[in-house]
Design a protein around this motif. Structure first.
Motif, PDB file in Angstrom:
ATOM      1  N   TYR A   1       0.830  -1.204   0.000  1.00  0.00           N
ATOM      2  CA  TYR A   1       0.000   0.000   0.000  1.00  0.00           C
ATOM      3  C   TYR A   1       0.868   1.258   0.000  1.00  0.00           C
ATOM      4  O   TYR A   1       0.614   2.195  -0.765  1.00  0.00           O
ATOM      5  N   MET A   2       1.892   1.272   0.854  1.00  0.00           N
ATOM      6  CA  MET A   2       2.768   2.434   0.976  1.00  0.00           C
ATOM      7  C   MET A   2       3.445   2.758  -0.355  1.00  0.00           C
ATOM      8  O   MET A   2       3.437   3.908  -0.826  1.00  0.00           O
ATOM      9  N   ILE A   3       4.029   1.747  -0.986  1.00  0.00           N
ATOM     10  CA  ILE A   3       4.744   1.966  -2.251  1.00  0.00           C
ATOM     11  C   ILE A   3       3.761   2.359  -3.357  1.00  0.00           C
ATOM     12  O   ILE A   3       4.006   3.294  -4.134  1.00  0.00           O
ATOM     13  N   ALA A   4       2.634   1.657  -3.422  1.00  0.00           N
ATOM     14  CA  ALA A   4       1.667   1.927  -4.485  1.00  0.00           C
ATOM     15  C   ALA A   4       1.049   3.316  -4.348  1.00  0.00           C
ATOM     16  O   ALA A   4       0.737   3.958  -5.359  1.00  0.00           O
ATOM     17  N   CYS A   5       0.876   3.809  -3.117  1.00  0.00           N
ATOM     18  CA  CYS A   5       0.290   5.137  -2.917  1.00  0.00           C
ATOM     19  C   CYS A   5       1.139   6.242  -3.532  1.00  0.00           C
ATOM     20  O   CYS A   5       0.618   7.278  -3.951  1.00  0.00           O
ATOM     21  N   LEU A   6       2.450   6.045  -3.576  1.00  0.00           N
ATOM     22  CA  LEU A   6       3.341   7.052  -4.157  1.00  0.00           C
ATOM     23  C   LEU A   6       3.040   7.261  -5.641  1.00  0.00           C
ATOM     24  O   LEU A   6       3.313   8.323  -6.193  1.00  0.00           O
ATOM     25  N   PHE A   7       2.493   6.238  -6.292  1.00  0.00           N
ATOM     26  CA  PHE A   7       2.161   6.322  -7.715  1.00  0.00           C
ATOM     27  C   PHE A   7       0.656   6.458  -7.946  1.00  0.00           C
ATOM     28  O   PHE A   7       0.236   7.045  -8.936  1.00  0.00           O
ATOM     29  N   ALA A   8      -0.150   5.911  -7.022  1.00  0.00           N
ATOM     30  CA  ALA A   8      -1.598   5.913  -7.228  1.00  0.00           C
ATOM     31  C   ALA A   8      -2.162   7.323  -7.251  1.00  0.00           C
ATOM     32  O   ALA A   8      -3.098   7.610  -8.012  1.00  0.00           O
ATOM     33  N   GLY A   9      -1.624   8.218  -6.414  1.00  0.00           N
ATOM     34  CA  GLY A   9      -2.096   9.595  -6.420  1.00  0.00           C
ATOM     35  C   GLY A   9      -1.853  10.278  -7.753  1.00  0.00           C
ATOM     36  O   GLY A   9      -2.715  11.013  -8.266  1.00  0.00           O
ATOM     37  N   ILE A  10      -0.688  10.026  -8.346  1.00  0.00           N
ATOM     38  CA  ILE A  10      -0.358  10.605  -9.651  1.00  0.00           C
ATOM     39  C   ILE A  10      -1.271  10.012 -10.724  1.00  0.00           C
ATOM     40  O   ILE A  10      -1.758  10.719 -11.621  1.00  0.00           O
ATOM     41  N   ILE A  11      -1.511   8.690 -10.636  1.00  0.00           N
ATOM     42  CA  ILE A  11      -2.421   8.037 -11.582  1.00  0.00           C
ATOM     43  C   ILE A  11      -3.815   8.641 -11.476  1.00  0.00           C
ATOM     44  O   ILE A  11      -4.487   8.889 -12.486  1.00  0.00           O
ATOM     45  N   SER A  12      -4.235   8.908 -10.251  1.00  0.00           N
ATOM     46  CA  SER A  12      -5.550   9.516 -10.033  1.00  0.00           C
ATOM     47  C   SER A  12      -5.622  10.910 -10.637  1.00  0.00           C
ATOM     48  O   SER A  12      -6.635  11.293 -11.231  1.00  0.00           O
TER      49      SER A  12
ATOM     50  N   ARG B   1     -10.575  10.396 -10.798  1.00  0.00           N
ATOM     51  CA  ARG B   1     -10.834   9.819  -9.477  1.00  0.00           C
ATOM     52  C   ARG B   1     -11.765   8.617  -9.558  1.00  0.00           C
ATOM     53  O   ARG B   1     -11.517   7.590  -8.918  1.00  0.00           O
ATOM     54  N   ARG B   2     -12.837   8.738 -10.321  1.00  0.00           N
ATOM     55  CA  ARG B   2     -13.862   7.698 -10.332  1.00  0.00           C
ATOM     56  C   ARG B   2     -13.296   6.356 -10.809  1.00  0.00           C
ATOM     57  O   ARG B   2     -13.564   5.306 -10.212  1.00  0.00           O
ATOM     58  N   ARG B   3     -12.519   6.375 -11.884  1.00  0.00           N
ATOM     59  CA  ARG B   3     -11.962   5.125 -12.410  1.00  0.00           C
ATOM     60  C   ARG B   3     -11.099   4.423 -11.366  1.00  0.00           C
ATOM     61  O   ARG B   3     -11.207   3.207 -11.167  1.00  0.00           O
ATOM     62  N   CYS B   4     -10.245   5.191 -10.714  1.00  0.00           N
ATOM     63  CA  CYS B   4      -9.348   4.592  -9.721  1.00  0.00           C
ATOM     64  C   CYS B   4     -10.119   4.026  -8.536  1.00  0.00           C
ATOM     65  O   CYS B   4      -9.806   2.935  -8.037  1.00  0.00           O
ATOM     66  N   VAL B   5     -11.138   4.752  -8.081  1.00  0.00           N
ATOM     67  CA  VAL B   5     -11.919   4.290  -6.928  1.00  0.00           C
ATOM     68  C   VAL B   5     -12.655   2.999  -7.255  1.00  0.00           C
ATOM     69  O   VAL B   5     -12.665   2.044  -6.462  1.00  0.00           O
TER      70      VAL B   5
END
Length: 356
Positions: A13-24, A29-33
């Motif tokens: 989760y920690m590592i993925a969050c560093l990239f997930a925010g940029i992806i969002s 937002r809707r697609r990622c959620v």
């Protein structure tokens, strides 16, 4: 093993969050959620059906990655739907925190009763809820960053967002280190003290109730922002509470300590989230992603370090380590404040000399 399961989920989760925010920020937002909810539901269904615990360790990182698509996206989405400046941002963050923490609060109680009826039911229930959440998400309005005013600040008000964001993140790491230790090891302590599963669930409920109390307070009272003393006070109290958990056997004392730890966790979370979003017109997904990565790092390190300490010292020892981490975080925060004051004083002296 108790430490490895949440640790592997949290490090993913920690590592993925560093990239997930940029992806969002880039893909919406809707697609990622939606993807995060569906993937999380799949992980919950798989967990009780993959066989021995070694196989479960392969599933839990997938759960962490799925949640990384959900949390930063939903935080940024909330900020982009907010108009009304600091006051409305605080109110929206407060209501959001009350809702998710209520889920954390009720989860151990419900699963404590479900576990005796069917061991798989506590895993299937959150999977169903995540799929229901998809239907809710599809009805939400599209984010409009250009209409949000949470990025507007008054440059002359003397508020140092960078300093308070750094302090909140340092404190957030420390308290999530401590709270993940509670989640990972207290059920085992409860078993050794011959507590029933429902009683253990209710004690964890009390811990989350402390968070909800702070979230309600922070939603309706506006005077806690950009002040040092609330952070330091609750962290020192949480340090003492961690030491209490390490040594007592009475359920009432555990409950009192958990309330204090919950208060600290609530203030640390709401502070770090507010400072991450306030005064930021762009890149809210990236900022909220880093916020969640800090939370994830504490949740990762707590069970990992605690598991090693519990294995080689005792099941209570992780709480003593948590007290030390909280005390170190408070020391670093006070150092940052003192350094900031020195730098501002030196800058004022230079400006006066130049003016003279």
């Amino acid at each position: 093993v108790l430490g490895l399961m949440p640790a592997l989920s949290s490090v993913a989760y920690m590592i993925a969050c560093l990239f997930a925010g940029i992806i969002s920020d880039r893909f919406g937002r809707r697609r990622c959620v939606v993807v995060g909810c569906v993937a999380s539901a799949v992980a919950w269904v798989l967990t009780p059906n993959v066989g021995p615990w070694q196989h479960v360790l392969w599933v839990v990182p997938f759960s962490g990655i799925a949640l990384s698509l959900f949390w930063p996206s939903i935080l940024a989405w909330m900020a982009e739907l907010t108009t009304g400046g600091r006051k409305e941002l605080t109110r929206n963050i407060g209501l959001f925190n009350i809702m998710w923490c209520s889920g954390f609060m009720l989860g151990p109680v419900v699963t404590g009763y479900l576990w005796d009826a069917n061991h798989k039911a506590p895993f299937y229930l959150p999977a169903v809820l995540m799929l229901v959440l998809v239907a809710v998400v599809l009805t939400l309005p599209r984010a409009r960053p250009e209409e949000s005013d949470v990025g507007e600040t008054d440059p002359g008000n003397g508020e140092d967002n960078g300093l308070f964001l750094a302090m909140a993140r340092i404190g957030g790491f420390a308290i999530w280190f401590a709270t993940s230790t509670v989640s990972a090891f207290f059920p085992k302590i409860g078993e050794t003290l011959h507590m029933s599963q429902p009683l253990i669930g209710w004690l964890l409920f009390i811990f989350r109730a402390g968070q909800v109390v702070v979230f309600i307070y922070a939603r309706y009272y506006q005077g806690w922002q950009y002040k040092l003393w609330p952070l330091v006070t609750v962290q020192l109290a949480a340090t003492i509470a961690s030491l209490v958990v390490a040594h007592v056997t009475d359920a009432k004392l555990f409950g009192a300590a958990f309330i204090v730890l919950g208060l600290n966790a609530g203030l640390a979370y709401v502070s770090a989230l507010f400072y991450a979003l306030h005064g930021r017109q762009e890149g809210k997904g990236q900022s909220s992603g880093f916020h969640e990565a800090v939370v994830g790092s504490g949740v990762f390190m707590g069970p990992l370090v605690g598991g090693l300490v519990a294995q080689y010292v005792s099941i209570r020892a992780p709480f003593t380590v948590s007290a030390g981490i909280l005390l170190m975080a408070t020391t670093v925060q006070l150092f940052l404040v003192a350094r900031g004051k020195r730098l501002r004083r030196r800058g004022a002296e230079v400006a006066m000399a130049a003016g003279g």
